[in-house]
Design a protein around this motif. Structure first.
Motif, PDB file in Angstrom:
ATOM      1  N   LEU A  79       0.821  -1.212   0.000  1.00  0.00           N
ATOM      2  CA  LEU A  79       0.000   0.000   0.000  1.00  0.00           C
ATOM      3  C   LEU A  79       0.855   1.261   0.000  1.00  0.00           C
ATOM      4  CD1 LEU A  79      -2.727  -1.063   2.569  1.00  0.00           C
ATOM      5  CD2 LEU A  79      -2.879  -1.081   0.078  1.00  0.00           C
ATOM      6  N   MET A  80       1.936   1.250   0.760  1.00  0.00           N
ATOM      7  CA  MET A  80       2.802   2.428   0.815  1.00  0.00           C
ATOM      8  C   MET A  80       3.475   2.688  -0.530  1.00  0.00           C
ATOM      9  SD  MET A  80       4.564   2.614   4.496  1.00  0.00           S
ATOM     10  CE  MET A  80       3.578   2.782   5.962  1.00  0.00           C
ATOM     11  N   ILE A  81       3.893   1.645  -1.188  1.00  0.00           N
ATOM     12  CA  ILE A  81       4.511   1.830  -2.506  1.00  0.00           C
ATOM     13  C   ILE A  81       3.519   2.509  -3.454  1.00  0.00           C
ATOM     14  CG2 ILE A  81       5.332   0.611  -4.559  1.00  0.00           C
ATOM     15  CD1 ILE A  81       6.587  -1.459  -2.595  1.00  0.00           C
ATOM     16  N   LEU A  82       2.321   1.975  -3.531  1.00  0.00           N
ATOM     17  CA  LEU A  82       1.325   2.544  -4.439  1.00  0.00           C
ATOM     18  C   LEU A  82       0.858   3.923  -3.989  1.00  0.00           C
ATOM     19  CD1 LEU A  82      -0.654  -0.725  -5.115  1.00  0.00           C
ATOM     20  CD2 LEU A  82       0.847   0.481  -6.699  1.00  0.00           C
ATOM     21  N   GLY A  83       0.724   4.127  -2.687  1.00  0.00           N
ATOM     22  CA  GLY A  83       0.304   5.425  -2.175  1.00  0.00           C
ATOM     23  C   GLY A  83       1.332   6.513  -2.418  1.00  0.00           C
ATOM     24  N   PHE A  84       2.600   6.210  -2.186  1.00  0.00           N
ATOM     25  CA  PHE A  84       3.639   7.209  -2.389  1.00  0.00           C
ATOM     26  C   PHE A  84       3.887   7.492  -3.871  1.00  0.00           C
ATOM     27  CE2 PHE A  84       4.718   6.191   2.048  1.00  0.00           C
ATOM     28  CZ  PHE A  84       4.727   7.474   2.557  1.00  0.00           C
ATOM     29  N   VAL A  85       3.706   6.489  -4.722  1.00  0.00           N
ATOM     30  CA  VAL A  85       3.815   6.740  -6.164  1.00  0.00           C
ATOM     31  C   VAL A  85       2.656   7.621  -6.630  1.00  0.00           C
ATOM     32  CG1 VAL A  85       3.719   5.654  -8.443  1.00  0.00           C
ATOM     33  CG2 VAL A  85       5.191   4.703  -6.686  1.00  0.00           C
ATOM     34  N   GLY A  86       1.450   7.351  -6.139  1.00  0.00           N
ATOM     35  CA  GLY A  86       0.311   8.203  -6.473  1.00  0.00           C
ATOM     36  C   GLY A  86       0.499   9.627  -5.981  1.00  0.00           C
ATOM     37  N   TYR A  87       1.078   9.771  -4.816  1.00  0.00           N
ATOM     38  CA  TYR A  87       1.372  11.090  -4.252  1.00  0.00           C
ATOM     39  C   TYR A  87       2.363  11.842  -5.140  1.00  0.00           C
ATOM     40  CZ  TYR A  87       3.040  14.540  -0.842  1.00  0.00           C
ATOM     41  OH  TYR A  87       3.385  15.696  -0.202  1.00  0.00           O
ATOM     42  N   GLN A  88       3.447  11.188  -5.486  1.00  0.00           N
ATOM     43  CA  GLN A  88       4.489  11.843  -6.269  1.00  0.00           C
ATOM     44  C   GLN A  88       4.025  12.165  -7.682  1.00  0.00           C
ATOM     45  OE1 GLN A  88       7.207  12.866  -4.743  1.00  0.00           O
ATOM     46  NE2 GLN A  88       7.876  13.920  -6.576  1.00  0.00           N
ATOM     47  N   TYR A  89       3.240  11.283  -8.270  1.00  0.00           N
ATOM     48  CA  TYR A  89       2.682  11.528  -9.607  1.00  0.00           C
ATOM     49  C   TYR A  89       1.782  12.767  -9.594  1.00  0.00           C
ATOM     50  CZ  TYR A  89       0.041  10.763 -13.896  1.00  0.00           C
ATOM     51  OH  TYR A  89      -0.556  10.920 -15.120  1.00  0.00           O
ATOM     52  N   THR A  90       0.925  12.845  -8.592  1.00  0.00           N
ATOM     53  CA  THR A  90       0.020  13.992  -8.482  1.00  0.00           C
ATOM     54  C   THR A  90       0.784  15.265  -8.173  1.00  0.00           C
ATOM     55  OG1 THR A  90      -1.728  12.511  -7.725  1.00  0.00           O
ATOM     56  CG2 THR A  90      -2.041  14.854  -7.317  1.00  0.00           C
ATOM     57  N   ARG A  91       1.769  15.185  -7.297  1.00  0.00           N
ATOM     58  CA  ARG A  91       2.550  16.373  -6.945  1.00  0.00           C
ATOM     59  C   ARG A  91       3.325  16.889  -8.159  1.00  0.00           C
ATOM     60  NH1 ARG A  91       3.825  18.517  -2.058  1.00  0.00           N
ATOM     61  NH2 ARG A  91       1.635  18.029  -1.822  1.00  0.00           N
ATOM     62  N   THR A  92       3.848  15.983  -8.969  1.00  0.00           N
ATOM     63  CA  THR A  92       4.547  16.396 -10.184  1.00  0.00           C
ATOM     64  C   THR A  92       3.593  17.119 -11.126  1.00  0.00           C
ATOM     65  OG1 THR A  92       6.104  14.564 -10.003  1.00  0.00           O
ATOM     66  CG2 THR A  92       5.861  15.566 -12.172  1.00  0.00           C
ATOM     67  N   ASN A  93       2.403  16.577 -11.307  1.00  0.00           N
ATOM     68  CA  ASN A  93       1.419  17.252 -12.153  1.00  0.00           C
ATOM     69  C   ASN A  93       1.052  18.617 -11.600  1.00  0.00           C
ATOM     70  OD1 ASN A  93       1.297  15.240 -14.064  1.00  0.00           O
ATOM     71  ND2 ASN A  93      -0.409  14.189 -13.074  1.00  0.00           N
TER      72      ASN A  93
END
Length: 115
Positions: A79-93
């Motif tokens: 869950l942390m892997i997917l959550g942090f990737v989703g966080y970073q993807y959104t923050r980059t956008n």
């Protein structure tokens, strides 16, 4: 792999509950945390709670153990892997959209100052 990553008799139950249901919830939690400008520490706490929820689904639907530290850690890491990737993807956008005069996309998960 049974007994190491998952306790169910089929790996498909692990993929469905942890990776699909939990992964979607983790991605959306990471996205919401990034959109509201929360920190990684808060997202970390959210993922710990989500890990408990996923353990409950394993217990309630498939008869898994509710309070197994080993499987809780495995589920929470996924869950942390997917959550942090989703966080970073959104923050980059966010950074390349809202501050397009300052930053440009360096990769799908990072940005860099415009040079």
């Amino acid at each position: 792999m049974q007994g190491i990553l998952y306790e169910e008799p089929s790996i498909w139950q692990f993929f469905f509950v942890t990776c699909l249901l939990g992964g979607w919830a983790a991605w959306m939690t990471g996205k919401a945390s990034a959109q509201t400008w929360r920190s990684f520490i808060q997202l970390f706490a959210y993922m710990l709670g989500l890990g408990l929820g996923i353990r409950f689904i394993h217990h309630a639907l498939f008869g898994g153990t509710m309070f197994s530290l080993h499987y809780y850690i495995v589920d929470t890491i996924v869950l942390m892997i997917l959550g942090f990737v989703g966080y970073q993807y959104t923050r980059t956008n966010q950074m390349v959209t809202q501050y397009n005069w300052l930053y440009e996309r360096a990769s799908i998960l990072s940005w860099k100052p415009k040079g």
